[in-house]
Design a protein around this motif. Structure first.
Motif, short mmCIF file in Angstrom:
data_model
loop_
_atom_site.label_atom_id
_atom_site.label_comp_id
_atom_site.label_asym_id
_atom_site.label_seq_id
_atom_site.Cartn_x
_atom_site.Cartn_y
_atom_site.Cartn_z
N GLY A 25 0.38 -78.31 28.39
CA GLY A 25 0.92 -79.43 29.17
C GLY A 25 -0.11 -80.24 29.94
N ILE A 26 -1.07 -80.79 29.22
CA ILE A 26 -2.15 -81.56 29.85
C ILE A 26 -1.70 -82.99 30.16
N ASP A 27 -1.83 -83.37 31.42
CA ASP A 27 -1.62 -84.76 31.85
C ASP A 27 -2.95 -85.27 32.41
N LEU A 28 -3.42 -86.38 31.87
CA LEU A 28 -4.71 -86.93 32.33
C LEU A 28 -4.69 -88.44 32.16
N GLU A 29 -5.19 -89.14 33.16
CA GLU A 29 -5.32 -90.60 33.04
C GLU A 29 -6.72 -90.99 33.49
N ILE A 30 -7.44 -91.69 32.60
CA ILE A 30 -8.81 -92.11 32.90
C ILE A 30 -8.82 -93.64 32.98
N CYS A 31 -9.24 -94.15 34.13
CA CYS A 31 -9.23 -95.60 34.36
C CYS A 31 -10.30 -96.30 33.54
N ARG A 32 -10.05 -97.55 33.18
CA ARG A 32 -11.03 -98.34 32.43
C ARG A 32 -12.32 -98.45 33.22
N GLY A 33 -13.44 -98.25 32.54
CA GLY A 33 -14.75 -98.38 33.17
C GLY A 33 -15.22 -97.14 33.91
N ASP A 34 -14.40 -96.08 33.91
CA ASP A 34 -14.80 -94.85 34.62
C ASP A 34 -15.60 -93.91 33.72
N ILE A 35 -16.43 -93.10 34.38
CA ILE A 35 -17.12 -92.00 33.70
C ILE A 35 -16.39 -90.73 34.14
N GLN A 36 -15.70 -90.10 33.21
CA GLN A 36 -14.92 -88.90 33.52
C GLN A 36 -15.59 -87.68 32.89
N LEU A 37 -15.85 -86.67 33.71
CA LEU A 37 -16.37 -85.41 33.18
C LEU A 37 -15.21 -84.44 33.01
N LEU A 38 -15.28 -83.66 31.94
CA LEU A 38 -14.32 -82.59 31.69
C LEU A 38 -15.13 -81.31 31.65
N MET A 39 -14.92 -80.45 32.65
CA MET A 39 -15.73 -79.24 32.78
C MET A 39 -14.84 -78.00 32.66
N GLY A 40 -15.48 -76.86 32.50
CA GLY A 40 -14.74 -75.60 32.42
C GLY A 40 -15.53 -74.59 31.63
N PRO A 41 -15.15 -73.31 31.72
CA PRO A 41 -15.90 -72.27 31.01
C PRO A 41 -15.76 -72.40 29.49
N SER A 42 -16.65 -71.73 28.77
CA SER A 42 -16.57 -71.71 27.30
C SER A 42 -15.22 -71.15 26.89
N GLY A 43 -14.64 -71.77 25.84
CA GLY A 43 -13.36 -71.27 25.34
C GLY A 43 -12.16 -71.76 26.13
N SER A 44 -12.38 -72.69 27.08
CA SER A 44 -11.26 -73.16 27.91
C SER A 44 -10.46 -74.27 27.22
N ARG A 212 -15.26 -89.31 38.18
CA ARG A 212 -14.26 -88.25 38.38
C ARG A 212 -14.61 -87.03 37.56
N VAL A 213 -14.17 -85.88 38.05
CA VAL A 213 -14.39 -84.62 37.34
C VAL A 213 -13.05 -83.89 37.25
N ALA A 214 -12.72 -83.39 36.06
CA ALA A 214 -11.53 -82.55 35.90
C ALA A 214 -11.98 -81.21 35.35
N TYR A 215 -11.31 -80.14 35.75
CA TYR A 215 -11.68 -78.79 35.31
C TYR A 215 -10.58 -78.21 34.44
N LEU A 216 -10.98 -77.69 33.30
CA LEU A 216 -10.03 -77.07 32.38
C LEU A 216 -10.27 -75.56 32.38
N GLU A 217 -9.23 -74.82 32.66
CA GLU A 217 -9.35 -73.36 32.66
C GLU A 217 -8.09 -72.77 32.06
N ASP A 218 -8.28 -71.89 31.07
CA ASP A 218 -7.15 -71.25 30.37
C ASP A 218 -6.12 -72.28 29.89
N GLY A 219 -6.64 -73.42 29.43
CA GLY A 219 -5.75 -74.44 28.85
C GLY A 219 -4.99 -75.27 29.85
N VAL A 220 -5.32 -75.10 31.13
CA VAL A 220 -4.61 -75.85 32.19
C VAL A 220 -5.64 -76.73 32.92
#
Length: 224
Positions: A25-44, A212-220
């Motif tokens: 159930g991933i909800d994400l919105e990235i604004c135009r012109g933004d640099i968005q990082l998606l971080m999290g452990p391996s296998g996330s 912006r930075v978003a963190y992904l962990e265990d698929g959430v």
């Protein structure tokens, strides 16, 4: 609506008789012109999510909108055209053609986008100048350092002025100084061109270049 929008995205892969849910159930919105990082452990599930948002994988559930168009409902042919004209990709292993020069590695992408001959050569040179490699246009990847190869990869991703850049672990093969320099350069060029950048990374050294930075962990997804 943002440049990149995910609504209720889920991904499950078959595993024996059961299925393994990678994204929940991933909800994400990235604004135009933004640099968005998606971080999290391996296998996330970071690369899986990037692949879905880039239209390379179809999610098990949910919708993805790029530049206002829903890509989850597009035919394969239409999606391929959309990706070609709107998305630039940067890979962790650079993915350059070893037999081609730096300039030719960029020209080949321009050729696919319908830009050819002298115009393609000229545009490739301009892009190489922008990444500080104007003097390396005729060098092959084997003659370039890791940081230089990644700069060529950035120039190639920017070829044809895509509105979206998708980068998968772009600093993985670089030392910390080269990595930061290359990402700062990408940020600067993206901001100048009004690009939206989504970057998967586990490199905490480049957090300061992101909007912006978003963190992904265990698929959430957990927001910053």
């Amino acid at each position: 609506m943002g440049a990149i929008v995910a609504k209720g995205v889920e991904m499950a892969f078959p595993s024996g008789r059961q299925s393994y849910q990678v994204l929940k159930g991933i909800d994400l919105e990235i604004c135009r012109g933004d640099i968005q990082l998606l971080m999290g452990p391996s296998g996330s599930g970071k690369t899986t999510l990037l692949s879905i948002l880039a239209g390379l994988l179809t999610p098990s559930a949910g919708k993805v909108y790029l530049l206002g168009d829903e890509i989850t409902g597009m035919s394969r042919a239409k999606l391929a055209r959309f990706r070609l004209h709107n998305i630039g990709f940067i890979f962790q292993g650079f993915n350059l053609f070893p037999a081609l020069t730096a300039s030719e590695n960029i020209e080949i992408v321009l050729n696919v986008k319908g830009i050819r001959y002298r115009v393609a050569r000229q545009q490739a040179r301009v892009l190489l100048e922008q990444v500080g490699l104007g003097d390396k246009a005729n060098q092959k990847p084997g003659d370039l350092s890791g940081g230089q190869k990644q700069r060529v990869a950035i120039a190639r991703a920017l070829a044809g002025n895509p509105q979206l850049i998708m980068a998968d672990e772009p600093t993985a093969a670089l030392d910390s100084h080269s990595g930061h320099t290359v990402i700062e350069l990408l940020r600067q060029l993206a901001k100048e061109g009004g690009c939206t950048v989504l970057m998967v990374t586990h490199d905490p050294r480049i957090v300061d270049v992101a909007d912006r930075v978003a963190y992904l962990e265990d698929g959430v997804l957990k927001k910053e």
